[in-house]
Write a protein that holds these residues in place. Structure first.
Motif, short mmCIF file in Angstrom:
data_model
loop_
_atom_site.label_atom_id
_atom_site.label_comp_id
_atom_site.label_asym_id
_atom_site.label_seq_id
_atom_site.Cartn_x
_atom_site.Cartn_y
_atom_site.Cartn_z
N PHE A 2 3.64 5.61 -1.63
CA PHE A 2 3.21 5.63 -3.04
C PHE A 2 2.94 4.04 -3.49
CE2 PHE A 2 4.82 9.98 -2.84
CZ PHE A 2 4.07 10.77 -3.91
N GLU A 3 3.77 3.25 -3.25
CA GLU A 3 3.74 1.93 -3.98
C GLU A 3 4.06 0.82 -2.80
OE1 GLU A 3 4.78 2.88 -8.66
OE2 GLU A 3 6.66 2.64 -7.08
N PRO A 4 3.20 0.77 -2.23
CA PRO A 4 3.35 -0.25 -0.93
C PRO A 4 3.84 -1.50 -1.58
CG PRO A 4 0.98 0.32 -1.07
CD PRO A 4 1.73 1.12 -2.13
N GLY A 5 4.81 -2.21 -1.08
CA GLY A 5 5.07 -3.76 -1.21
C GLY A 5 5.74 -3.91 -2.69
N VAL A 6 6.14 -2.97 -3.28
CA VAL A 6 6.71 -3.05 -4.52
C VAL A 6 8.27 -2.91 -4.82
CG1 VAL A 6 6.77 -1.85 -6.88
CG2 VAL A 6 4.71 -2.00 -5.96
N HIS A 7 8.75 -2.19 -3.82
CA HIS A 7 10.38 -2.13 -3.73
C HIS A 7 10.90 -2.68 -2.83
CE1 HIS A 7 9.37 0.85 -7.01
NE2 HIS A 7 8.66 1.40 -6.08
#
Length: 248
Positions: free
Chosen positions: A82-87
């Motif tokens: 869903f949100e690569p590299g964000v978390h």
């Protein structure tokens, strides 16, 4: 639609692990986060954990040891889809009581913080702090919303739809701080969690998205100066190779 969730504390009885490293509260990432000095990072001093009581069956995809979030590779893959590299994910070595090593596990934290909680009509949740200043009790609001109290005027958590458009996991800015940081999840992410039969998180309340822009003047009340101080700290603290402020 948005869901509010937190770590599943009732799952502790099924995840009896202890860290091999002692807690170091002087390096508590939560304190750094609420003061605006750093994103909400996994604890850097924790490297490994061991099982202290034999259990049957599989471990949950997400669980808690003390106050720290741990997940397996399956959950990390879901987040990255869903949100690569964000978390943030930090590898942790885990072993069963027998000494057998477990597959890949991670300390993990939500890496996006967004001012989005709307406080209009919620004057009853502002309360004085020990220093005489006011603070918004998101803990009380969330509790009442979860249990649909008070009966005559049930509390509802509302957030700005514009502020969170296109996001999937985030924390709610300074208004979302209390005894712990609550987390928000998009309906699309929740559907993937449910359909994939993931476990275990504590889903608390459905959150209303409102077509109202979030502004500090309208929502921070007498805490606006503390909010400005934190924003100033964030603006002066970069993270990662970009060197840019870390707050969304």
């Amino acid at each position: 639609m948005t869901w509010l969730f937190q770590r599943a504390t009732t799952g502790l009885q099924y995840t009896p692990f202890e860290f091999d490293q002692s807690e170091d509260y002087s390096r508590d990432p939560y304190i750094q986060f609420i003061n605006g000095r750093s994103p909400l990072m996994p604890a850097d001093y924790i490297e490994s954990a061991h099982q202290v009581k034999q259990t049957n069956g599989l471990l949950p995809d997400v669980f808690t040891v003390r106050t720290h979030h741990i997940c397996n590779q399956r959950f990390r893959d879901l987040v990255e889809s869903f949100e690569p590299g964000v978390h943030f994910f930090k590898g942790i070595s885990m072993r069963r009581k027998s000494g057998e090593p477990l597959d890949a596990h991670y300390l993990w934290t939500v890496g996006r913080d967004v001012d989005c909680i709307l406080t209009e009509g919620l004057s009853r949740y502002w309360e004085p702090r020990d220093d005489g200043k006011m603070r918004f009790s998101f803990f009380d609001l969330e509790r009442d919303a979860h249990f649909k109290k008070p009966k005559e005027d049930p509390a509802v958590i509302r957030i700005s739809r514009d502020a969170v458009a296109g996001l999937h996991l985030w924390t709610g800015g300074m208004l979302g701080f209390d005894s712990e940081v609550k987390m928000f999840m998009s309906d699309a992410f929740y559907a993937a969690w449910r359909d994939g039969k993931f476990s275990s998180l504590d889903f608390r309340s459905i959150v209303g998205e409102v077509d109202t822009s979030w502004t500090p003047e309208a929502n921070m009340g007498l805490s606006i100066e503390r909010w400005r101080d934190r924003e100033s700290m964030i603006a002066n603290c970069s993270h990662g190779e970009s060197g840019k402020p870390w707050k969304s």
